[in-house]
Enzyme design. Sequence first.
Site, short mmCIF file in Angstrom:
data_model
loop_
_atom_site.label_atom_id
_atom_site.label_comp_id
_atom_site.label_asym_id
_atom_site.label_seq_id
_atom_site.Cartn_x
_atom_site.Cartn_y
_atom_site.Cartn_z
N HIS A 69 79.23 -36.99 36.44
CA HIS A 69 80.37 -36.83 35.53
C HIS A 69 81.41 -37.92 35.72
O HIS A 69 82.11 -38.28 34.79
CB HIS A 69 80.97 -35.43 35.68
CG HIS A 69 80.15 -34.38 34.99
ND1 HIS A 69 80.70 -33.31 34.32
CD2 HIS A 69 78.81 -34.25 34.85
CE1 HIS A 69 79.72 -32.56 33.81
NE2 HIS A 69 78.57 -33.10 34.12
N ASP A 70 81.53 -38.46 36.94
CA ASP A 70 82.43 -39.61 37.11
C ASP A 70 81.86 -40.82 36.38
O ASP A 70 82.54 -41.45 35.58
CB ASP A 70 82.62 -39.92 38.61
CG ASP A 70 83.63 -41.05 38.81
OD1 ASP A 70 84.59 -41.13 37.99
OD2 ASP A 70 83.46 -41.85 39.75
N VAL A 73 81.85 -41.15 32.36
CA VAL A 73 83.10 -41.33 31.61
C VAL A 73 83.86 -42.52 32.21
O VAL A 73 84.27 -42.45 33.38
CB VAL A 73 83.97 -40.06 31.69
CG1 VAL A 73 85.20 -40.18 30.79
CG2 VAL A 73 83.16 -38.82 31.30
N GLY A 75 82.76 -45.07 33.47
CA GLY A 75 82.05 -45.70 34.59
C GLY A 75 82.41 -45.05 35.92
O GLY A 75 83.30 -44.20 36.00
N HIS A 196 68.59 -31.82 38.52
CA HIS A 196 68.66 -30.37 38.28
C HIS A 196 67.70 -29.59 39.19
O HIS A 196 67.53 -28.39 39.02
CB HIS A 196 68.41 -30.06 36.80
CG HIS A 196 69.56 -30.45 35.93
ND1 HIS A 196 69.51 -30.44 34.55
CD2 HIS A 196 70.82 -30.87 36.24
CE1 HIS A 196 70.68 -30.85 34.06
NE2 HIS A 196 71.50 -31.12 35.06
N THR A 197 67.10 -30.25 40.14
CA THR A 197 66.39 -29.55 41.22
C THR A 197 67.37 -28.88 42.17
O THR A 197 67.00 -28.01 42.97
CB THR A 197 65.48 -30.51 42.02
OG1 THR A 197 64.78 -29.77 43.02
CG2 THR A 197 66.28 -31.61 42.74
N ASP A 248 66.54 -24.21 39.53
CA ASP A 248 65.07 -24.11 39.68
C ASP A 248 64.79 -23.08 40.77
O ASP A 248 65.71 -22.43 41.26
CB ASP A 248 64.42 -25.49 39.94
CG ASP A 248 64.59 -26.00 41.36
OD1 ASP A 248 65.32 -25.37 42.16
OD2 ASP A 248 63.99 -27.04 41.69
N THR A 250 63.92 -23.49 43.81
CA THR A 250 64.36 -23.91 45.14
C THR A 250 65.68 -24.68 45.02
O THR A 250 65.70 -25.89 45.23
CB THR A 250 63.29 -24.79 45.82
OG1 THR A 250 63.01 -25.91 44.94
CG2 THR A 250 62.00 -24.03 46.08
N ASP A 255 63.53 -31.34 45.66
CA ASP A 255 62.08 -31.50 45.60
C ASP A 255 61.66 -31.63 44.13
O ASP A 255 62.53 -31.80 43.27
CB ASP A 255 61.39 -30.28 46.26
CG ASP A 255 61.82 -28.96 45.60
OD1 ASP A 255 62.46 -28.99 44.53
OD2 ASP A 255 61.52 -27.89 46.17
C1 HEM Z 1 71.87 -35.11 29.34
C2 HEM Z 1 72.10 -34.99 30.60
C3 HEM Z 1 72.66 -33.77 31.29
C4 HEM Z 1 73.12 -32.59 30.78
C5 HEM Z 1 73.23 -32.18 29.33
C6 HEM Z 1 73.52 -31.78 31.91
C7 HEM Z 1 74.09 -30.52 31.81
C8 HEM Z 1 74.35 -29.69 32.89
C9 HEM Z 1 74.88 -28.35 32.78
C10 HEM Z 1 75.28 -27.66 31.49
C11 HEM Z 1 74.94 -27.84 34.03
C12 HEM Z 1 75.38 -26.43 34.43
C13 HEM Z 1 76.88 -26.35 34.63
C14 HEM Z 1 77.26 -24.92 34.94
O1 HEM Z 1 77.12 -24.10 34.01
O2 HEM Z 1 77.65 -24.62 36.07
C15 HEM Z 1 74.47 -28.86 34.94
C16 HEM Z 1 74.39 -28.71 36.29
C17 HEM Z 1 74.08 -29.73 37.15
N1 HEM Z 1 73.83 -31.04 36.79
FE1 HEM Z 1 73.51 -31.73 34.95
N2 HEM Z 1 73.28 -32.46 33.06
C18 HEM Z 1 72.75 -33.68 32.73
C19 HEM Z 1 72.43 -34.70 33.60
C20 HEM Z 1 72.66 -34.66 34.95
C21 HEM Z 1 72.56 -35.80 35.84
C22 HEM Z 1 72.19 -37.21 35.41
C23 HEM Z 1 72.86 -35.34 37.09
C24 HEM Z 1 72.95 -36.09 38.39
C25 HEM Z 1 72.46 -37.27 38.63
C26 HEM Z 1 73.12 -33.93 36.98
C27 HEM Z 1 73.37 -33.09 38.05
C28 HEM Z 1 73.61 -31.74 37.94
C29 HEM Z 1 73.68 -30.86 39.09
C30 HEM Z 1 73.43 -31.24 40.54
C31 HEM Z 1 73.99 -29.59 38.59
C32 HEM Z 1 74.24 -28.32 39.41
C33 HEM Z 1 75.72 -28.27 39.73
C34 HEM Z 1 76.15 -27.15 40.64
O3 HEM Z 1 75.31 -26.43 41.17
O4 HEM Z 1 77.36 -26.99 40.80
N3 HEM Z 1 73.01 -33.55 35.67
N4 HEM Z 1 74.13 -29.98 34.21
#
Ligand code: HEM
Length: 327
Positions: A69-70, A73, A75, A196-197, A248, A250, A255
């Site tokens: 997220h940093d 937006v 960069g 998202h793992t 997921d 795990t 993983d």
């Molecule tokens: C099109 C790309 C992406 C979309 C639409 C997206 C969307 C989301 C959404 C909606 C959540 C859940 C937020 C919540 O309800 O708590 C999430 C969680 C997460 N996203 Fe993404 N994401 C994307 C790409 C990425 C990328 C590139 C990364 C990191 C390199 C990332 C890392 C994460 C992580 C680690 C979580 C879990 C956060 C937590 O447990 O607090 N995501 N993402």
Amino acid sequence: MEISLPLILLSTVVIMAMPLSFGVKGNQLSYNYYKNSCPNLESLVERELMSVFMTDIRAPSAFLRLMFHDCQVQGCDASILLDTIYATQSSEIASSGNFAIRNRETINDIKSVLEEECPGQVSCADIIVLAAKVSVSLSGGPSIQVPFGRKDSRTSSSKEADAKLPSPTVTVDEFLSIFKSKGMNIQESVAILGAHTLGVGHCLSIVGRLYNQNQQIGNNMNLGYETSLRLACPTVIPMTNLTFVPNDMTPTIFDNQYYRDIMMGRGLLGIDSSISRDPRTAPIVMRFAMDQSYFFENFSSAFVKLSASNVLTNIQGEVRRKCNQLN
Ligand code: HEM
Ligand SMILES: *[C@@H]1O[C@H](CO)[C@@H](O)[C@H](O)[C@H]1NC(C)=O
Ligand SMILES: *[C@@H]1O[C@H](CO)[C@@H](O)[C@H](O)[C@H]1NC(C)=O
């Protein structure tokens, strides 16, 4: 929720990402940027984070998402850490796209430790990237070599965050173009979503696909999985924003389970499910599902590219003394 698995505290996989040229016009990141100015940076940050992870098993996922997220937006410039700067303009964190972003204050805490060891040297933007890198390796993922030298922004805008942060129902085309603009090929784009793992999603992020049958994106869910999500998130408009479900099976281990899950109709977000079906991305999903080291290698090069997006170097930015405010 079932997130009680222990962190894997040692990762043996060390992967050097391909050398790349970063930044533009001679403004480059470097692999030994802090060699003289803060030689113990990585071990200091790793030590701080290990103690955070002991008491907060969800912290690694928070740091990994914080970096995305940093970087997405303006960069990778720590603009997400700024509290509102002008009374008239709210900063990125006020954007609804930053819903459920956590642990910004932990970066402030790490910064205060670093200010004692190496005052005025380490940018908040570099700390965010380093925290994400350490989160991946301490969760069992690859140990990624990342270059440093980012500077911190002097601006932050919630409007820009509204415009740039993708919604969970983003199409595969939009998803691919976001990461293509950061220099990633299709494999790396599918790999970076493998972030998202780790971690969780809240009901707010999935009720759209659970309860809107017109939405194509909502299809393809395993019936038992869909039922369990509806049980966890029983109303179209969530009663609270406190309920979450794992990304997921795990969620504390880095993983390739995410890819196996989405292939079986157990993708949590619309985009997770979409990449398992689109003919351009599905073969790559299958490859990553079968071969974890292939995934790790492609994730590592994607991570380095994400962490280099639109960085400020040299005099383009500053090194903040406190991460949540301008100097
Ligand atoms: C099109 C790309 C992406 C979309 C639409 C997206 C969307 C989301 C959404 C909606 C959540 C859940 C937020 C919540 O309800 O708590 C999430 C969680 C997460 N996203 Fe993404 N994401 C994307 C790409 C990425 C990328 C590139 C990364 C990191 C390199 C990332 C890392 C994460 C992580 C680690 C979580 C879990 C956060 C937590 O447990 O607090 N995501 N993402
Ligand atoms: C949940 O968060 C969203 C987005 O920030 C907000 O619009 C909504 O009002 C919140 N819902 C509750 C019940 O607090
Ligand atoms: C993905 O990983 C494979 C196997 O290690 C490697 O040969 C390939 O170059 C990688 N591709 C990218 C884009 O990183």
